[in-house]
Scaffold this motif. Structure first.
Motif, PDB file in Angstrom:
ATOM      1  N   ALA A  92      -4.081   5.876   6.691  1.00  0.00           N
ATOM      2  CA  ALA A  92      -4.484   6.743   5.587  1.00  0.00           C
ATOM      3  C   ALA A  92      -5.409   5.968   4.651  1.00  0.00           C
ATOM      4  CB  ALA A  92      -3.244   7.210   4.834  1.00  0.00           C
ATOM      5  N   SER A  93      -6.582   6.526   4.411  1.00  0.00           N
ATOM      6  CA  SER A  93      -7.596   5.777   3.664  1.00  0.00           C
ATOM      7  C   SER A  93      -8.654   6.713   3.118  1.00  0.00           C
ATOM      8  CB  SER A  93      -8.254   4.770   4.609  1.00  0.00           C
ATOM      9  OG  SER A  93      -9.495   4.340   4.108  1.00  0.00           O
ATOM     10  N   PRO A  94      -9.136   6.446   1.902  1.00  0.00           N
ATOM     11  CA  PRO A  94     -10.271   7.243   1.399  1.00  0.00           C
ATOM     12  C   PRO A  94     -11.594   6.880   2.084  1.00  0.00           C
ATOM     13  CG  PRO A  94      -9.133   6.060  -0.388  1.00  0.00           C
ATOM     14  CD  PRO A  94      -8.601   5.521   0.915  1.00  0.00           C
ATOM     15  N   GLN A  95     -11.582   5.872   2.969  1.00  0.00           N
ATOM     16  CA  GLN A  95     -12.772   5.497   3.742  1.00  0.00           C
ATOM     17  C   GLN A  95     -13.911   4.947   2.884  1.00  0.00           C
ATOM     18  OE1 GLN A  95     -12.764   5.796   7.277  1.00  0.00           O
ATOM     19  NE2 GLN A  95     -10.607   6.333   7.026  1.00  0.00           N
ATOM     20  N   ALA A  96     -13.553   4.212   1.847  1.00  0.00           N
ATOM     21  CA  ALA A  96     -14.615   3.573   1.057  1.00  0.00           C
ATOM     22  C   ALA A  96     -15.248   2.435   1.843  1.00  0.00           C
ATOM     23  CB  ALA A  96     -14.049   3.047  -0.260  1.00  0.00           C
ATOM     24  N   ASP A  97     -14.480   1.857   2.771  1.00  0.00           N
ATOM     25  CA  ASP A  97     -15.021   0.818   3.651  1.00  0.00           C
ATOM     26  C   ASP A  97     -14.563   1.110   5.082  1.00  0.00           C
ATOM     27  OD1 ASP A  97     -16.221  -1.468   4.647  1.00  0.00           O
ATOM     28  OD2 ASP A  97     -14.608  -2.814   4.001  1.00  0.00           O
ATOM     29  N   ALA A  98     -14.840   2.344   5.506  1.00  0.00           N
ATOM     30  CA  ALA A  98     -14.534   2.766   6.876  1.00  0.00           C
ATOM     31  C   ALA A  98     -13.101   2.440   7.304  1.00  0.00           C
ATOM     32  CB  ALA A  98     -15.539   2.156   7.853  1.00  0.00           C
ATOM     33  N   GLY A  99     -12.152   2.619   6.405  1.00  0.00           N
ATOM     34  CA  GLY A  99     -10.751   2.453   6.781  1.00  0.00           C
ATOM     35  C   GLY A  99     -10.183   1.080   6.463  1.00  0.00           C
ATOM     36  N   HIS A 155      -6.259  -6.861   0.796  1.00  0.00           N
ATOM     37  CA  HIS A 155      -6.500  -5.871  -0.265  1.00  0.00           C
ATOM     38  C   HIS A 155      -5.996  -4.524   0.209  1.00  0.00           C
ATOM     39  CE1 HIS A 155     -10.066  -6.505   2.324  1.00  0.00           C
ATOM     40  NE2 HIS A 155      -9.909  -5.209   2.538  1.00  0.00           N
ATOM     41  N   SER A 156      -5.766  -3.632  -0.747  1.00  0.00           N
ATOM     42  CA  SER A 156      -5.428  -2.247  -0.388  1.00  0.00           C
ATOM     43  C   SER A 156      -6.593  -1.376  -0.842  1.00  0.00           C
ATOM     44  CB  SER A 156      -4.134  -1.815  -1.076  1.00  0.00           C
ATOM     45  OG  SER A 156      -4.341  -1.682  -2.477  1.00  0.00           O
ATOM     46  N   SER A 157      -6.392  -0.085  -0.751  1.00  0.00           N
ATOM     47  CA  SER A 157      -7.331   0.857  -1.369  1.00  0.00           C
ATOM     48  C   SER A 157      -6.954   0.991  -2.843  1.00  0.00           C
ATOM     49  CB  SER A 157      -7.179   2.208  -0.675  1.00  0.00           C
ATOM     50  OG  SER A 157      -7.639   3.248  -1.516  1.00  0.00           O
ATOM     51  N   ASP A 158      -7.918   1.378  -3.660  1.00  0.00           N
ATOM     52  CA  ASP A 158      -7.557   1.660  -5.053  1.00  0.00           C
ATOM     53  C   ASP A 158      -6.766   2.969  -5.144  1.00  0.00           C
ATOM     54  OD1 ASP A 158      -9.616   3.432  -4.537  1.00  0.00           O
ATOM     55  OD2 ASP A 158     -10.721   3.016  -6.380  1.00  0.00           O
ATOM     56  N   GLN A 159      -6.624   3.664  -4.030  1.00  0.00           N
ATOM     57  CA  GLN A 159      -5.795   4.877  -3.993  1.00  0.00           C
ATOM     58  C   GLN A 159      -4.395   4.590  -3.436  1.00  0.00           C
ATOM     59  OE1 GLN A 159      -6.821   7.675  -5.536  1.00  0.00           O
ATOM     60  NE2 GLN A 159      -8.405   6.199  -6.110  1.00  0.00           N
ATOM     61  N   PRO A 214     -15.299  -2.364  -4.914  1.00  0.00           N
ATOM     62  CA  PRO A 214     -14.388  -2.110  -6.049  1.00  0.00           C
ATOM     63  C   PRO A 214     -13.194  -1.248  -5.647  1.00  0.00           C
ATOM     64  CG  PRO A 214     -16.671  -1.690  -6.671  1.00  0.00           C
ATOM     65  CD  PRO A 214     -16.674  -1.962  -5.197  1.00  0.00           C
ATOM     66  N   GLU A 215     -13.352  -0.467  -4.583  1.00  0.00           N
ATOM     67  CA  GLU A 215     -12.243   0.376  -4.105  1.00  0.00           C
ATOM     68  C   GLU A 215     -11.244  -0.423  -3.277  1.00  0.00           C
ATOM     69  OE1 GLU A 215     -15.441   0.932  -3.590  1.00  0.00           O
ATOM     70  OE2 GLU A 215     -15.999   2.884  -4.429  1.00  0.00           O
ATOM     71  N   GLN A 216     -11.413  -1.751  -3.213  1.00  0.00           N
ATOM     72  CA  GLN A 216     -10.522  -2.599  -2.400  1.00  0.00           C
ATOM     73  C   GLN A 216      -9.921  -3.729  -3.260  1.00  0.00           C
ATOM     74  OE1 GLN A 216     -13.891  -3.097   0.381  1.00  0.00           O
ATOM     75  NE2 GLN A 216     -12.439  -2.764   2.029  1.00  0.00           N
ATOM     76  N   PRO A 217      -8.985  -3.411  -4.153  1.00  0.00           N
ATOM     77  CA  PRO A 217      -8.392  -4.455  -4.994  1.00  0.00           C
ATOM     78  C   PRO A 217      -7.594  -5.475  -4.181  1.00  0.00           C
ATOM     79  CG  PRO A 217      -7.185  -2.376  -5.232  1.00  0.00           C
ATOM     80  CD  PRO A 217      -8.409  -2.068  -4.407  1.00  0.00           C
ATOM     81  N   ASP A 218      -7.770  -6.765  -4.498  1.00  0.00           N
ATOM     82  CA  ASP A 218      -7.058  -7.826  -3.776  1.00  0.00           C
ATOM     83  C   ASP A 218      -5.601  -7.887  -4.222  1.00  0.00           C
ATOM     84  OD1 ASP A 218      -9.800  -8.533  -3.183  1.00  0.00           O
ATOM     85  OD2 ASP A 218      -9.015 -10.490  -2.567  1.00  0.00           O
ATOM     86  N   PHE A 219      -4.706  -8.037  -3.241  1.00  0.00           N
ATOM     87  CA  PHE A 219      -3.289  -8.254  -3.544  1.00  0.00           C
ATOM     88  C   PHE A 219      -3.091  -9.654  -4.101  1.00  0.00           C
ATOM     89  CE2 PHE A 219      -2.350  -5.019  -0.118  1.00  0.00           C
ATOM     90  CZ  PHE A 219      -1.597  -4.162  -0.902  1.00  0.00           C
ATOM     91  N   ASN A 220      -2.058  -9.798  -4.916  1.00  0.00           N
ATOM     92  CA  ASN A 220      -1.635 -11.121  -5.380  1.00  0.00           C
ATOM     93  C   ASN A 220      -0.494 -11.582  -4.481  1.00  0.00           C
ATOM     94  OD1 ASN A 220      -0.728 -13.366  -6.656  1.00  0.00           O
ATOM     95  ND2 ASN A 220       0.195 -12.278  -8.394  1.00  0.00           N
ATOM     96  N   TRP A 221      -0.821 -12.470  -3.560  1.00  0.00           N
ATOM     97  CA  TRP A 221       0.171 -12.928  -2.586  1.00  0.00           C
ATOM     98  C   TRP A 221       1.190 -13.897  -3.172  1.00  0.00           C
ATOM     99  CZ3 TRP A 221       1.861 -11.719   2.221  1.00  0.00           C
ATOM    100  CH2 TRP A 221       1.207 -10.637   2.825  1.00  0.00           C
ATOM    101  N   GLU A 222       1.030 -14.267  -4.455  1.00  0.00           N
ATOM    102  CA  GLU A 222       2.066 -15.083  -5.100  1.00  0.00           C
ATOM    103  C   GLU A 222       3.273 -14.209  -5.438  1.00  0.00           C
ATOM    104  OE1 GLU A 222       1.685 -18.333  -5.522  1.00  0.00           O
ATOM    105  OE2 GLU A 222      -0.328 -18.178  -4.670  1.00  0.00           O
ATOM    106  N   HIS A 223       3.069 -12.894  -5.466  1.00  0.00           N
ATOM    107  CA  HIS A 223       4.156 -11.988  -5.844  1.00  0.00           C
ATOM    108  C   HIS A 223       5.034 -11.696  -4.626  1.00  0.00           C
ATOM    109  CE1 HIS A 223       6.434  -8.713  -7.427  1.00  0.00           C
ATOM    110  NE2 HIS A 223       5.833  -8.808  -8.606  1.00  0.00           N
ATOM    111  N   PRO A 224       6.345 -11.941  -4.731  1.00  0.00           N
ATOM    112  CA  PRO A 224       7.195 -11.789  -3.531  1.00  0.00           C
ATOM    113  C   PRO A 224       7.199 -10.374  -2.951  1.00  0.00           C
ATOM    114  CG  PRO A 224       8.503 -12.401  -5.481  1.00  0.00           C
ATOM    115  CD  PRO A 224       7.072 -12.427  -5.904  1.00  0.00           C
ATOM    116  N   ALA A 225       6.977  -9.357  -3.789  1.00  0.00           N
ATOM    117  CA  ALA A 225       7.005  -7.981  -3.258  1.00  0.00           C
ATOM    118  C   ALA A 225       5.895  -7.763  -2.232  1.00  0.00           C
ATOM    119  CB  ALA A 225       6.851  -6.983  -4.408  1.00  0.00           C
TER     120      ALA A 225
END
Ligand code: GLC
Length: 558
Positions: free
Chosen positions: A71-78, A119-123, A189-200
């Motif tokens: 599931a993706s808004p396709q800002a970067d082709a999935g 990164h995930s989608s901004d959605q 910008p539609e692909q915010p980077d995750f913070n991998w320091e966060h255990p979740a």
């Protein structure tokens, strides 16, 4: 992240249990948007892929890697995923994914899916809530939110740039309408980077791994595997020449040592599952030696060899990169991998149609006939090397890049941001021609999301099937030979033979491969029986043969 999807009952694994199957596997990359469209919406889908599995089996590949279909808004082709456990309706449903995996296994093909952990989608639910809950939302810690610099926070927190061009930071508007924090995105910008320091974040991805492993997949290609961990404090780079540094230097956001911890944990998860399932890393690192760190015995299984992909059709350079690769992989006991094309670079038939030194993002057609001749020869060389090889959909048809797409039809976000590392990637993403006639040459009944050139009728699967000398038949012959002759992919070394300038010759067990990268025909010893050649070879007598320019031959020596 939404937990609403439940995986269908676990898929049975019918694939023949071949120990170490991945060490010399040929893995075919399907770009689902552009492979086959089953519902006439102009966009490829999972049902389309399923319907073409017999084609892939007959081609002779061992596994299929699918670019993202989540599931993706396709800002970067999935590659901007909104829900890691859901199939985008554009591509089908989880039931379609299940059917595809089952059918592939019936045909003895393995399925590798793409995982996008940087990164995930901004959605994505987490990001939407992080923004909506306002400053201080604990969900903001799962990404990299920071206040801006300058008197009113009007400047980005540091000088990092997006790989696609422009700043790697975007400022949000807070729920009360005021300008607020900035967030990091190494890509769009539609692909915010995750913070991998966060255990979740780690917990979530181990759970996503299990979701797809329970679905029966045989492995994961890890997107931007080198990017997950950022240097502490997100230090400035101190230069605006970032594009030149990418891939040549260790950056504060790429290839940080901390990523390896993550992969050790993932390996433990994978090893809980039956069957030999694998990880392959998309890790752009400055050197092959650093790439080897990703495939140490307790980490990932394979990493793409981008140094090989970036090498021009030149004997000296090829020999050097082959030796460096094998030397780097031997100490970690990982197979070398070889790749010439993928969905992010200009196809090799077009790269080799142009001058050397132009990089992997081209918009020049060059000398098409020359490019095709070299591409065929380069593939035959690649398939004679020890280890695993990757084939990108359409290269078996000798497809060139489509260099004259109009701006209106282009969708690559990098093209529109400009000045980044990528930009012309739509040219290698044009849907595959299956038939000589019909809407979109058999891709589907509803046109295709990128227009196909009229010349592609004659490059279609239909036109090339059974046609002697066609590129498709060359791939079929070579891949079949590789399957029945383990010598071709096995081992971790090549035995170089003396060869004229511009020519590579090496022995692989009962085989000899000779590739002429030069512009002139050369006389070479007749090593035995010709098994397959990428062009017309003249066998002069029992002793000698004439190998034309830009041609590769495999000999069986007994
Ligand atoms: C990888 C993908 C590419 C994508 C990028 C961001 O490099 O191969 O297509 O744009 O990651 O996810």
């Amino acid at each position: 992240m939404s937990q609403h999807s439940t995986a269908p009952a676990p898929t049975s694994t019918n694939v023949t249990a071949t120990p170490d199957w991945w060490r010399d596997a040929v893995i075919y990359q399907v770009y689902p948007r552009s492979f086959a469209d089953s519902n006439a919406d102009g966009m490829g889908d999972l049902e389309g892929v399923r319907s073409r599995l017999p084609y892939l089996r007959d081609l002779g590949v061992d596994a299929v890697w699918l670019s993202p279909f989540y599931a993706s808004p396709q800002a970067d082709a999935g590659y901007d995923v909104a829900d890691y456990r859901e199939v985008d309706p554009m591509f089908g449903s989880l039931l379609d994914a299940d059917a595809l995996i089952r059918d592939a296994h019936e045909l003895n093909l393995r399925i590798i899916v793409d995982l996008v952990p940087n990164h995930s989608s901004d959605q994505h639910e987490w990001f939407k809530r992080a923004v909506a809950e306002g400053p201080g939302s604990p969900l903001r810690d799962r990404y990299h939110f920071r206040p801006g610099k300058g008197a009113t926070g009007e400047l980005p927190p540091n000088d990092w740039e997006s790989v696609f061009g422009g700043p790697a930071w975007t400022r949000i508007t807070e729920p009360d309408g005021t300008p607020g924090d900035w967030y990091l995105h190494l890509f769009a910008p539609e692909q915010p980077d995750f913070n991998w320091e966060h255990p979740a974040v780690g917990d979530e991805f181990r759970s996503v791994l299990r979701f797809w492993l329970d679905m029966g997949v045989d492995g994961f290609r890890i997107d931007v595997a080198h990017g997950l961990v950022k240097a502490e404090g997100l230090p400035d780079l101190g230069t605006h020449d970032q594009v030149k540094l990418l891939g040549n230097d260790v950056m504060p956001f790429f290839d940080q040592d901390g990523v390896h911890e993550i992969y050790r944990e993932w390996r433990l998860v994978l090893d809980e599952y039956a069957g030999e399932r694998i990880f392959v890393a998309e890790a752009w690192t400055p050197t092959i030696e650093r790439t080897a760190n990703y495939v140490r015995p307790d980490e990932l299984h394979q990493a793409f060899n981008f140094q090989y992909l970036a090498t021009y059709w030149d004997a000296t350079e090829l020999r050097s990169v082959i030796d460096r690769t094998l030397d780097a992989m031997r100490p970690v006991a990982a197979p070398a991998t070889w790749v010439l094309s993928n969905h992010d670079v200009t196809r090799h038939a077009t790269r080799f149609a142009n001058e050397p030194g132009l990089g992997t993002q081209l918009r020049l057609a060059g000398d098409r006939a020359l490019g095709l001749r070299r591409a065929r020869a380069a593939t035959l060389l690649m398939l004679a090397l020890p280890g695993s090889a990757y084939v990108y959909q359409g290269e078996e048809l000798g497809l060139p890049d489509v260099v004259d797409l109009s701006d209106e039809v282009r969708q690559d976000p990098a093209y529109f941001r400009g000045a980044g590392q990528d930009g012309f990637r739509d040219g290698c993403r044009v849907p595959i021609p299956w038939t000589r006639e019909g809407s979109s040459y058999g891709f589907g009944a509803g046109g295709s999301w990128l227009p196909q050139p009229a010349e592609w009728a004659e490059l279609s699967v239909e036109a090339q099937t059974g046609a002697s000398g066609s590129t498709l038949e060359l791939y079929r012959t070579a891949l079949t030979a590789r399957r029945v002759q383990p010598d071709l992919g096995a081992g971790d070394s090549v035995e170089w033979l003396t060869a004229p300038e511009g020519v590579l010759a090496f022995r692989r067990g009962r085989f000899v491969c000779v590739a002429n990268t030069g512009g002139e025909a050369v006389t070479i010893p007749a090593y035995g029986e010709v098994l397959v050649a990428s062009g017309e070879l003249t066998v002069v007598d029992a002793e000698e043969a004439k190998l034309p320019a830009d041609t590769t031959v495999w000999w069986t020596t007994g």
